[in-house]
Design an enzyme around this catalytic site. Structure first.
Site, PDB file in Angstrom:
ATOM      1  N   THR A 559       4.422  -3.337  -7.731  1.00  0.00           N
ATOM      2  CA  THR A 559       5.094  -2.268  -7.006  1.00  0.00           C
ATOM      3  C   THR A 559       5.692  -2.831  -5.721  1.00  0.00           C
ATOM      4  O   THR A 559       5.501  -4.001  -5.393  1.00  0.00           O
ATOM      5  CB  THR A 559       4.104  -1.145  -6.630  1.00  0.00           C
ATOM      6  OG1 THR A 559       3.254  -1.611  -5.564  1.00  0.00           O
ATOM      7  CG2 THR A 559       3.238  -0.735  -7.815  1.00  0.00           C
ATOM      8  N   LYS A 686      10.522 -13.659   2.060  1.00  0.00           N
ATOM      9  CA  LYS A 686      10.284 -14.791   1.163  1.00  0.00           C
ATOM     10  C   LYS A 686      10.157 -16.106   1.926  1.00  0.00           C
ATOM     11  O   LYS A 686       9.258 -16.908   1.645  1.00  0.00           O
ATOM     12  CB  LYS A 686      11.409 -14.878   0.128  1.00  0.00           C
ATOM     13  CG  LYS A 686      11.385 -13.741  -0.886  1.00  0.00           C
ATOM     14  CD  LYS A 686      12.555 -13.846  -1.870  1.00  0.00           C
ATOM     15  CE  LYS A 686      12.483 -12.750  -2.909  1.00  0.00           C
ATOM     16  NZ  LYS A 686      13.587 -12.818  -3.902  1.00  0.00           N
TER      17      LYS A 686
END
Length: 816
Positions: A559, A686
């Site tokens: 999710t 990231k």
């Protein structure tokens, strides 16, 4: 001669007794036999319950006795020929009249002594054995009833009488010499003292009766007939894959039975073990099954060579008592004083362990004895406690003993390490360890709630090592989640055959529903799982995983929810592995990120999040391998958004920028809200994760993010976002045309160097490694101490449901 003993379930009713009759007939064709029977199933417990009612002046005992009388009368009617029933019905009624008189006396006195308890419980075996003997006699079999209570002589320790072995053996031998019948039937459990008072032999007394007779006459074999096909490698109620044990040594059987295997009771083995008489455990309801042979030597030399662990037993409702204090060190007689006190309190000690410093002694007892034990121990050491040389006894409850048993354990190294390792990896805390000097038993004390899990882990490790059972809990069943589930179903056979792993989807959850199944949600059930699920919440889903406490559990977060990572720490503390596609945890505050990593390490589990960066690309794994091998990351340059790469690879000014973004979202390359991708937030997360994995303590707000979206595009709903993209088409066309004039292309680039990180749109020239990057591909360029001149490059598809699901799949395999 053979001795056959039939337990309470074997003689529970007339139908079962007819099965017993067939077994007796078959055995008596070839051997002279002695048959010992228990009371009808449940009768002894009911007799005791009624006595306790009577002693408490509760007249409920009357109805219990009437029900028991009717049970025995009905048995006579079903087993004895009609013309012969009258005398046997009278026989039952007469003895129940005697029973009623006894109970009336208990009621009047309001007192139940052990002597009286022995008298009333003796009626169960007395009645059952007489009725069964009569049945066989009326079947024209050469059968006689033996009053074994007159043969087995004991002391006057009522309810736990000690047998006078020599006198008992002499009585048995004489009786069998003067009674040459082919079948002799007698009651188990009951005996008599020197004054001819009825005594009983305690738990498992009928087995003990049969063993005493077998030993007295040096019988060819003792058979214990029960409702299971022998001893099992573990309790089948806990371990569904428990297997029958075909052969086992006496000492192994005693160890298993001592620690909870209820098929046999330790005292019943001793007489036949001493005289090397084989003992067979057989199933009344499946007489052709092999059962278990208990012997002094295994018949199969192959079994003797291969068997390291023969079984796992467990015992619940255990209390640990610890006596400790500096006044114990170097003082002789402490242990003797402790155990003398327990002996006077008639308290059975199951397990003992002592610290090498002599500072403490810990014993395990039945939980029901804890108050009595606390009293006698504190009384025994009252002076030392008052002088504070020894602390009052400490008590812990809610515990279980789990024991690993095998004669050949002593000749194999690594058994303990294997045992403790697999338990530790599944978050089971061991309170106490004990290993006998014989090395055929390793016993541990654990929390009772972990018993099922521990038994299954050990059984899998030592008896089912060919297949490892893994339980998956998947949170998020959207595009990526559904692809992962399908991959699991499609690939599971390969995993079983080649990696010896069986993946079982034990739980599913989305924002609305959740469903659990310890046996696994099948592909058929998955189709309709939403219809059968319960109302979902993140907390409830996590708590249910913890309460189910299944071995080799993996929680999978697919999710973008900020709530779900809040349950990670609690799951990791229970040694539940986590695989996260969700980036929020790994890119959260550095202290939280480090806490999760440390918690996973401290609790011997895994926290994997490879798909946080580059979908299925091995980016984080590459960093970890480099660090583990002693290398150091000096810089990173990367295109980390498959979404942005797709957008800028497909935008050339001929179509609206908003159309290209909409295409990317439709093809599943973007987050539900594309602004997370286009704003650079996702890329910043990231590069933050990569920098942290490379060993740098970086926070999210330290990353420089040079955005390219007009501020107006970040306001309002997703629909408004697309409207604003259309309004600012000239802005995007200018970005593209500026790069084109320089002979370059647009790439959204993440950089990390000298401890600093930056993300933003750049003009990339053809000579750059970032230039030839097509479609939704990602690339990460590593420069390290070893890869300083020629960098290490990882490149490939960095977005898409299938590749992301495959990256999660790989993390699952790494976790187990």
């Amino acid at each position: 001669m053979k001795i056959l003993k039939f337990g309470g379930t074997s003689v529970a009713n007339s139908q079962n007794i007819l099965l017993v009759e067939k077994i007796i007939k078959k055995e008596s064709l070839q051997n002279r036999i002695v048959v010992i029977v228990s009371a009808l199933h449940g009768v002894t417990d009911q007799l005791i319950k009624a006595a306790e009612y009577a002693a408490a002046k509760d007249d409920s005992y009357v109805s219990i006795i009437k029900n028991l009388e009717e049970k025995h009368l009905q048995l006579v009617k079903e087993l004895i020929p009609v013309l012969e029933q009258s005398s046997w019905l009278s026989f039952v009624k007469k003895h129940f009249n005697d029973i009623e008189d006894l109970y009336n006396g208990i009621f009047v006195l309001g007192e139940l002594t052990d002597r009286t308890k022995d008298k009333i419980t003796s009626y169960g075996e007395f009645l059952s054995s007489n009725i069964i003997a009569a049945r066989l006699q009326y079947q024209n079999l050469d059968c006689t009833w033996m009053d074994s209570s007159q043969l087995i002589r004991t002391d006057s320790h009522f309810t736990q009488a000690k047998v006078h072995i020599d006198l008992t053996e002499k009585n048995i031998q004489q009786y069998l010499d003067i009674h040459p019948n082919q079948i002799i039937i007698g009651p188990g459990f009951i005996a008599q003292d020197e004054k001819n008072n009825i005594t009983t032999l305690g738990r498992g007394g009928s087995d003990y009766t049969a063993a005493l007779i077998a030993a007295a006459i040096q019988a060819e074999e003792l058979q214990i007939w029960t409702d299971v096909s022998g001893m099992m490698t573990a309790d089948p109620r806990l371990a569904s894959h428990a297997k029958p044990i075909s052969e086992i040594l006496y000492h192994e059987a005693m160890e298993l039975s001592h620690f909870g295997a209820k098929v046999l009771y330790p005292p019943s083995i001793q007489p036949v073990m001493t005289k090397h008489i084989d003992l067979k455990i057989k199933n009344t309801f499946d007489p052709d099954a092999h059962g278990t042979l208990v012997s002094h030597r295994l018949k199969s030399s192959e079994n003797e060579k291969k068997q390291i662990v023969v079984g796992i037993s467990n015992m619940s409702h255990i209390a640990l008592l610890t006596l400790e204090g500096s006044g114990m060190v170097g003082i002789p007689g402490i242990s003797a004083k402790l155990f003398q006190g327990l002996q006077h309190g008639n308290i059975n000690v199951i397990l003992i362990t002592q610290g090498s410093s002599e500072h403490s002694i810990t014993i395990a007892i039945h939980e029901k004895d804890r108050q009595a034990a606390e009293h006698v121990i504190n009384a025994s050491f009252a002076d030392d406690i008052s002088l504070k040389r020894i602390s009052p006894v400490k008590i812990e409850t809610g515990l279980s003993i789990v024991a690993l048993v095998g004669e050949n354990m002593k000749s194999r190294s690594g058994v303990s390490a294997k045992m403790f390792g697999c338990l530790g990896n599944n978050g089971i805390n061991i309170r106490t360890i004990a290993q006998g000097s014989s090395e055929r038993n390793i016993s541990i004390v654990i929390s009772e709630k972990d018993t099922r899990k521990a038994v299954n882990i050990l059984h899998e490790e030592f008896f089912e090592s060919e297949i490892k059972q893994v339980h998956l809990y998947i949170c998020g069943t959207g595009n990526v989640g559904s692809k992962l589930i399908r991959q699991i179903y499609d690939q599971n056979q390969y995993l079983r055959e080649n990696l010896l792993i069986n993946l079982r989807i034990a739980g599913l959850s989305n924002s609305r529903k959740m469903l659990f199944s310890d046996q696994g949600i099948s592909p058929e059930d998955y189709i309709t799982w939403n219809e059968n699920g319960h109302e979902a919440s993140v907390h409830d889903f996590a708590q249910e995983i913890i309460s189910r406490n299944l071995r080799n559990s993996v929680f999978i977060d697919i999710t973008a929810s900020s709530e779900i990572p809040k349950v990670y720490e609690g799951l990791l503390k229970r040694s539940i592995n986590i695989v996260a596609c969700n980036k929020i945890a790994a890119s959260s505050d550095f202290d939280n990120y480090k806490t999760l990593k440390d918690t996973a390490r401290n609790h011997n589990c895994n926290f994997h999040f490879e798909t946080n960066v580059g979908a299925g690309l091995p980016v984080i794994g590459t960093i970890n391998d480099l660090i583990k091998s002693g290398d150091k990351i000096t810089s990173l340059e990367a295109v980390l958004s498959g979404t942005l790469n797709f957008v800028f690879n497909n935008y050339d000014g001929s179509r609206m920028f908003s159309e290209v973004v909409a295409q990317a979202q439709k093809e599943g390359y973007t987050e539900p809200d594309p602004r997370l991708d286009l704003s650079g937030t996702d890329v910043a997360r990231k590069i933050l994760i990569l920098a942290r994995e490379a060993g740098y303590s970086l926070q999210f707000d330290e990353i420089e993010n040079v955005g390219f979206l007009p501020e107006a595009c970040m306001l309002g709903s997703v629909d408004n976002f697309y409207e604003k993209l259309t309004e600012h088409e000239d802005h995007f066309k200018k970005l593209w045309s500026d790069a084109q004039r320089e002979g370059k292309i647009l790439k959204y680039v993440a950089e990390f160097k000298d401890g600093k990180a930056k993300v933003g749109l750049q003009h990339v020239s053809p000579e750059s490694d970032l230039f030839h990057l097509y479609g939704k591909d990602n690339i990460v360029i590593f420069k390290t101490l070893r890869y300083s001149e020629q960098p290490l490059v990882v490149k490939g598809a960095g977005a898409g449901a299938e590749v992301t699901a495959s990256g999660i799949f790989a993390d699952i395999i790494r976790s187990v």
